[in-house]
Design an enzyme around this catalytic site. Structure first.
Site, PDB file in Angstrom:
ATOM      1  N   SER A 146      32.492  55.423  47.287  1.00 28.72           N
ATOM      2  CA  SER A 146      33.438  55.955  46.556  1.00 28.72           C
ATOM      3  C   SER A 146      34.577  54.970  46.110  1.00 28.72           C
ATOM      4  O   SER A 146      34.119  54.430  45.467  1.00 28.72           O
ATOM      5  CB  SER A 146      34.079  57.226  47.633  1.00 28.72           C
ATOM      6  OG  SER A 146      34.781  58.031  47.202  1.00 28.72           O
ATOM      7  N   ASP A 222      28.216  66.856  45.467  1.00 25.92           N
ATOM      8  CA  ASP A 222      29.612  66.232  45.790  1.00 25.92           C
ATOM      9  C   ASP A 222      30.764  66.784  45.147  1.00 25.92           C
ATOM     10  O   ASP A 222      30.789  66.919  43.880  1.00 25.92           O
ATOM     11  CB  ASP A 222      29.352  64.644  45.226  1.00 25.92           C
ATOM     12  CG  ASP A 222      30.300  63.881  45.786  1.00 25.92           C
ATOM     13  OD1 ASP A 222      31.633  64.259  45.859  1.00 25.92           O
ATOM     14  OD2 ASP A 222      30.080  62.609  45.928  1.00 25.92           O
ATOM     15  N   HIS A 255      29.289  64.398  49.697  1.00 29.10           N
ATOM     16  CA  HIS A 255      30.007  62.711  49.449  1.00 29.10           C
ATOM     17  C   HIS A 255      30.219  62.217  50.705  1.00 29.10           C
ATOM     18  O   HIS A 255      30.867  61.071  51.080  1.00 29.10           O
ATOM     19  CB  HIS A 255      31.550  63.308  49.165  1.00 29.10           C
ATOM     20  CG  HIS A 255      32.237  62.298  48.688  1.00 29.10           C
ATOM     21  ND1 HIS A 255      32.038  61.305  47.524  1.00 29.10           N
ATOM     22  CD2 HIS A 255      33.322  61.445  48.937  1.00 29.10           C
ATOM     23  CE1 HIS A 255      32.764  60.302  47.287  1.00 29.10           C
ATOM     24  NE2 HIS A 255      33.487  60.283  48.285  1.00 29.10           N
TER      25      HIS A 255
END
Lengths: 278, 278
Positions: A146, A222, A255
């Protein structure tokens, strides 16, 4: 530098250290996994950069990387994601300030004094690691998740003499074109967007003279995919300059570190293949 | 029963549920990992019992079991370690009451109303799992860590018609002879030690008519080894009645989930070998 924890895992050692960072102007904590092979001599080293709200422990406890790092004989360094402590300015938001350093050097007050994570990751921490840990600094890779995927990509592209392999999970691929990146860059770097470009992988990719291959895994379920992560922009940028990118869209994954743990073995193998061939 | 989380991991699904337990008289949360094989039909099921201070999440996020459960095609159920909620009596100590149910049915006030983890694990939860999840209840194993290792051993030894394989990490092997067990049994069961014996694996082993093999891993650097865990007492009890025990003393490992993660693959293989041979 003070060792604050030490646990045997997969035949190696997961260690945790506290030290005074000159670059960040505060005390910092980081973790290092040393594989069993490190008892016989220096081993290649990977740097893992974590995402928003994380510290050094999320990856260490949840990713399951030690099993593979022990198998391939790699050390893995996991730093924190921002400067810390009562002297460091903070913000009520979870996506800027503490836990959200964005791996850049801030230029705007009050952030510029402490928020220098780029220099910490690229300059200060490797010197400390190379001096104190049994690692071979000539075989060094970087990866992350991320915000940390953004950090890994931008840092690798700009420092190809130091990093010889790179990969990312669900990275923020084009921070200049998403709300997380726009908010953070405005805060840390000010409104002049020309200063933002050196921290945007989708811009940098056309400017660097490396063809270091990029491996990216991205879950299709995600929640941040379309608004924040935008791998299609990096794909387009790579296509435009013929930069090798393996972008794997993983059906149904989100995620979380459940996703990271599912493919961390592939990433560590990607790095091991590159570093052991040096 | 309400699903409160669902994450794809290693091709399967890590799910989390909330339900009203009749046995415990409170709302409970548990987790279930379903391997990819569960999409094609019922799979064998393992129950993991966690240790003091844990809930269902420690194992799920830290043990790295999903990788192996996906490989061997096993579901893994991870319950909480005690009743929960504002109506449930608690204690300031960390080694009794909430987070420390010891997998028994309390008989003493005020604990006897809610602290019935034995019946919850053996009776109520399996009915719910068998009704709602794609598992084959005729192929069922149980394992756990520390207090949960004690739970797994005692529950398996007393219910050999239900559990066909058992293993433990750093179990409390003789709770009647260690401070944790003495404190908890006094609190939950009262001072009459004859009622304690059915919850002590080192006592039970001589009384049961099963020869189900026990697999135990124990770290030699575990801070609780000599005062609380005492595997030598279970080894002696097994030797005295010729019960098969594989006790592996693992050099340098401690009591943490780093230790559990290092050997969880061996344990899941142990269960898979037993259950798939049925």
């Amino acid at each position: 530098m003070q060792q604050i924890a030490r646990n045997k895992v997969f035949g190696g050692w997961q260690k945790r250290y506290r030290h005074q960072s000159q670059v960040l102007g505060c005390e910092m904590v980081f973790s290092v996994f040393l594989p069993p092979q490190a008892e016989r001599g220096p081993v290649p080293v990977l740097y893992w950069l974590s995402g928003l709200t994380c510290d050094d422990q999320n990856f260490v406890t949840k990713a399951g990387a030690q099993r593979y790092a022990a198998e391939y004989g790699l050390a893995v360094v996991a730093p924190d994601t921002s400067p810390r402590g009562n002297d460091v300015p903070d913000d009520d938001a979870w996506d800027v300030a503490k836990g959200a350093g964005f791996y850049l050097n801030a230029t705007e007050a009050p952030w510029s004094q402490h928020y220098r994570m780029y220099d910490y990751i690229v300059e200060e921490l490797p010197v400390l690691i190379n001096e104190t840990q049994p690692v071979d600094a000539t075989k060094c890779g970087i990866f992350g998740h991320s915000m940390g995927g953004h950090g890994a990509l931008t840092i690798a592209l700009k420092n190809t003499e130091r990093y010889h392999s790179v990969s990312a999970f669900s990275p923020i691929c084009a921070p200049m074109q998403c709300p997380w990146g726009e908010k953070a860059f405005n805060l840390y770097l000010g409104p002049d967007q020309s200063t933002w470009q050196k921290y945007d992988a989708s811009v940098l990719i056309a400017e660097v003279d490396t063809k270091m291959p990029l491996l990216i895994d991205q879950g299709t379920a995600d929640d941040f995919l379309s608004a924040q992560l935008k791998p299609e922009l990096l794909q387009a940028a790579c296509d435009a300059c013929n930069h090798p990118l393996t972008l794997r869209m993983q059906p149904g994954y989100d995620h979380s570190y459940y996703f990271v743990s599912s493919f961390i073995g592939d990433h560590i193998k990607h790095h091991a293949d590159a570093l052991c061939a040096l």
